[in-house]
Design a protein around this motif. Structure first.
Motif, PDB file in Angstrom:
ATOM      1  N   ILE A 110       7.847  -2.752  -6.055  1.00 62.63           N
ATOM      2  CA  ILE A 110       7.579  -2.655  -4.611  1.00 62.63           C
ATOM      3  C   ILE A 110       8.052  -1.298  -4.077  1.00 62.63           C
ATOM      4  O   ILE A 110       7.368  -0.666  -3.270  1.00 62.63           O
ATOM      5  N   HIS A 144       0.954 -14.448   0.529  1.00 65.04           N
ATOM      6  CA  HIS A 144       1.421 -14.509  -0.863  1.00 65.04           C
ATOM      7  C   HIS A 144       0.687 -15.612  -1.606  1.00 65.04           C
ATOM      8  O   HIS A 144       0.636 -16.759  -1.139  1.00 65.04           O
ATOM      9  N   LEU A 177      -1.385  -7.626   4.292  1.00 62.35           N
ATOM     10  CA  LEU A 177      -1.019  -7.320   2.911  1.00 62.35           C
ATOM     11  C   LEU A 177      -1.106  -8.606   2.105  1.00 62.35           C
ATOM     12  O   LEU A 177      -0.521  -9.626   2.483  1.00 62.35           O
ATOM     13  N   LYS A 186       0.035  -7.661  -8.117  1.00 60.74           N
ATOM     14  CA  LYS A 186      -1.247  -7.202  -7.563  1.00 60.74           C
ATOM     15  C   LYS A 186      -1.120  -7.197  -6.060  1.00 60.74           C
ATOM     16  O   LYS A 186      -0.502  -8.113  -5.496  1.00 60.74           O
ATOM     17  N   TYR A 187      -1.714  -6.202  -5.413  1.00 60.94           N
ATOM     18  CA  TYR A 187      -1.656  -6.192  -3.949  1.00 60.94           C
ATOM     19  C   TYR A 187      -2.936  -5.613  -3.383  1.00 60.94           C
ATOM     20  O   TYR A 187      -3.664  -4.870  -4.052  1.00 60.94           O
ATOM     21  N   GLN A 188      -3.194  -6.005  -2.160  1.00 67.15           N
ATOM     22  CA  GLN A 188      -4.331  -5.457  -1.424  1.00 67.15           C
ATOM     23  C   GLN A 188      -3.948  -5.383   0.041  1.00 67.15           C
ATOM     24  O   GLN A 188      -3.208  -6.231   0.524  1.00 67.15           O
ATOM     25  N   VAL A 202       1.619 -10.995   5.954  1.00 64.23           N
ATOM     26  CA  VAL A 202       1.585 -10.890   4.498  1.00 64.23           C
ATOM     27  C   VAL A 202       1.137 -12.241   3.962  1.00 64.23           C
ATOM     28  O   VAL A 202       1.647 -13.287   4.394  1.00 64.23           O
ATOM     29  N   VAL A 225       9.134  -8.507  -1.006  1.00 66.38           N
ATOM     30  CA  VAL A 225       8.360  -8.031   0.145  1.00 66.38           C
ATOM     31  C   VAL A 225       9.082  -8.372   1.454  1.00 66.38           C
ATOM     32  O   VAL A 225       9.085  -7.565   2.395  1.00 66.38           O
ATOM     33  N   VAL A 267      -0.346 -10.339  -1.574  1.00 69.20           N
ATOM     34  CA  VAL A 267       0.498 -10.101  -2.741  1.00 69.20           C
ATOM     35  C   VAL A 267       0.322 -11.233  -3.745  1.00 69.20           C
ATOM     36  O   VAL A 267       0.369 -12.414  -3.382  1.00 69.20           O
ATOM     37  N   ASN A 268       0.098 -10.853  -5.001  1.00 70.34           N
ATOM     38  CA  ASN A 268      -0.012 -11.830  -6.076  1.00 70.34           C
ATOM     39  C   ASN A 268       0.945 -11.387  -7.173  1.00 70.34           C
ATOM     40  O   ASN A 268       0.643 -10.482  -7.941  1.00 70.34           O
ATOM     41  N   ASP A 312      -5.482  -1.060  -2.600  1.00 72.80           N
ATOM     42  CA  ASP A 312      -5.591  -2.027  -3.674  1.00 72.80           C
ATOM     43  C   ASP A 312      -4.744  -1.515  -4.827  1.00 72.80           C
ATOM     44  O   ASP A 312      -4.776  -0.318  -5.123  1.00 72.80           O
ATOM     45  N   GLU A 371      -8.451 -12.564  -2.642  1.00 68.20           N
ATOM     46  CA  GLU A 371      -7.629 -11.750  -1.722  1.00 68.20           C
ATOM     47  C   GLU A 371      -8.107 -11.922  -0.286  1.00 68.20           C
ATOM     48  O   GLU A 371      -7.294 -12.086   0.632  1.00 68.20           O
TER      49      GLU A 371
END
Ligand code: ADP
Length: 399
Positions: free
Chosen positions: A67, A91, A8, A18-20, A89, A135, A10-11, A32, A386
């Motif tokens: 989240i 970050h 995962l 933003k996540y992917q 994860v 997270v 995380v931005n 995404d 990412e």
């Protein structure tokens, strides 16, 4: 289908998340998403999972709520995130100061140190920490890795890193040039060498990351020797809403004659300047349309933007001595055909020749846009921060 073993990314920005989710074995993007306007009256979320997309207007008072909603959306996809077997994860953390030079496993000590250096990046690091905390509360047992935007530039030579400022003051307050977008500059310069089939250590490159935020770097054999962003992401190129380089005397002048506070000037320089300040707009597509339609303000903004960009291209050609490749990336660099043509126009005497047909090709793949007889190879290489963060997270978590 599950997301077991995936990473995962995380931005967390001040009002966005933003996540992917990526499969590190195949680089495949599995999920995404983007939550925006967190903390405002109405927020929005866009969530994509294996080909199906959900968009919603919702109320998201804070990042924890965002989240929680992401967890619900995954649940609707049949994925229990908290018990999904994610392997790591990653970050994005904007500022690593003089403390972090590489992706780092987030322990309590690391968390405290990121907090301590937040004064260097008050607009960014606190939001990154909120993302980390939200997270971690959800996934306490999954290794979390911080990937710093400054890390790639942490060994900039003194002559590029130091401001000509009283050393005692600079040392006491850690004032120096750190550089940002490092994850992108590192990924793109490595990808460009790979695409050219050359050893990274033998290629001298100028990397132009032109997005809403924008920065250039001079990379000698894989090692950055200069970059346009400085102590903060405000310095350097003209950006969507940021001034880029500006005479610091303007700060004193505005405080004196316009009675603006430090906060007012910070907002002016970061949010109301750049292309937006010059022509009221920071979306480059719209600016190019206005330029084509003969709009004077847009044309002037475009010329200021190009002038600054060309100034740095020239500076980095001199710094590097020999340039093998000039690489365009990010939203504007990957898509704005005229920006690529105009920023390198008239440089045939310096060995730079753009091929108009190649430059006009639209593609998501790396490609050469210079002529075969151009001494300098000009490329477009899509960035993928990412993926770079996911790979770094796996490398650190797997240790
Ligand atoms: P950031 O990550 O800094 O928010 P991006 O790298 O996504 O920014 O770049 C956003 C910029 O790219 C915007 O100014 C947008 O207008 C520009 N852009 C995207 N597609 C095109 C296009 N086809 N032509 C011109 N500009 C484009």
């Amino acid at each position: 289908m599950t997301i077991e073993g995936s990473v995962l990314v995380v931005n967390a920005g001040s009002s966005s998340l933003k996540y992917q989710v990526l499969d590190p074995a195949t680089d495949e993007v599995i999920a995404d998403g983007l939550a925006e306007r967190i903390g405002e009256a109405t927020s929005s979320i866009k969530h994509w999972y294996r080909g199906s997309e959900v968009r919603r207007e919702v109320s998201l008072p804070d990042h924890r709520a965002a989240i929680a909603l992401v967890v619900d959306l995954f649940a609707a996809d049949g994925v229990d995130v908290a018990d999904s077997g994610l392997s790591a994860v990653g970050h994005r953390v904007v500022h690593g100061g003089r403390s972090f030079f590489a992706p780092t496993l987030i322990t309590d000590e690391v968390h405290s140190e990121i907090e301590r250096i937040s004064s260097l990046a008050p607009l960014h690091n606190p939001a990154n920490l909120i993302g980390i905390d939200a997270v971690t509360a959800l996934l306490p047992d999954v290794p979390a890795v911080a990937v710093f935007d400054t890390a790639f530039f942490s060994d900039l030579p003194d002559e590029a890193a130091l401001y000509a400022l009283d050393s005692a003051v600079a040392d006491e307050y850690a004032i120096r040039r750190y550089g940002f977008h490092g994850t992108s500059h590192e990924y793109v310069s490595a990808r460009a060498a790979e695409f050219l089939g050359r050893d990274l250590a033998e290629v001298n490159q100028i990397v132009l990351h032109l997005g809403n935020g924008a920065s250039a770097s001079a990379v000698r054999g894989g090692v950055p020797v200069d970059t346009t962003m400085g102590m903060t992401p405000l310095e350097g190129l003209v950006m969507g809403t940021r001034t880029g380089d500006i005479d610091a005397g303007i700060v004193f002048q505005l405080a004196r004659v316009a009675d603006m506070s430090i906060q007012d000037i910070d907002t002016l320089f970061n949010k109301r300047s750049g292309l937006k300040g010059l022509c009221g707009e920071n979306d480059f597509r719209a600016i190019l349309e206005r330029v084509d339609a003969g709009d004077e303000a847009a044309d002037r903004a475009y010329r200021v933007y190009l002038h600054r960009l060309r100034r740095y291209i020239g500076a980095y050609m001199i710094e590097l001595g020999r340039v093998d490749a000039i690489v365009f990336t990010a939203g504007v660099g990957e898509n704005a055909v005229p920006v690529r043509a105009d920023s390198l126009a008239g440089l045939e005497n310096y060995g730079i020749r753009i091929d108009a047909e190649r430059n006009a090709v639209r593609s998501d793949e790396p490609r050469v846009i210079s002529t075969d007889d151009s001494a300098v190879t000009v490329l477009v290489v899509p960035t993928n921060e990412e993926l770079a963060i996911a790979r770094a997270a796996v490398a650190v978590a797997g240790m």
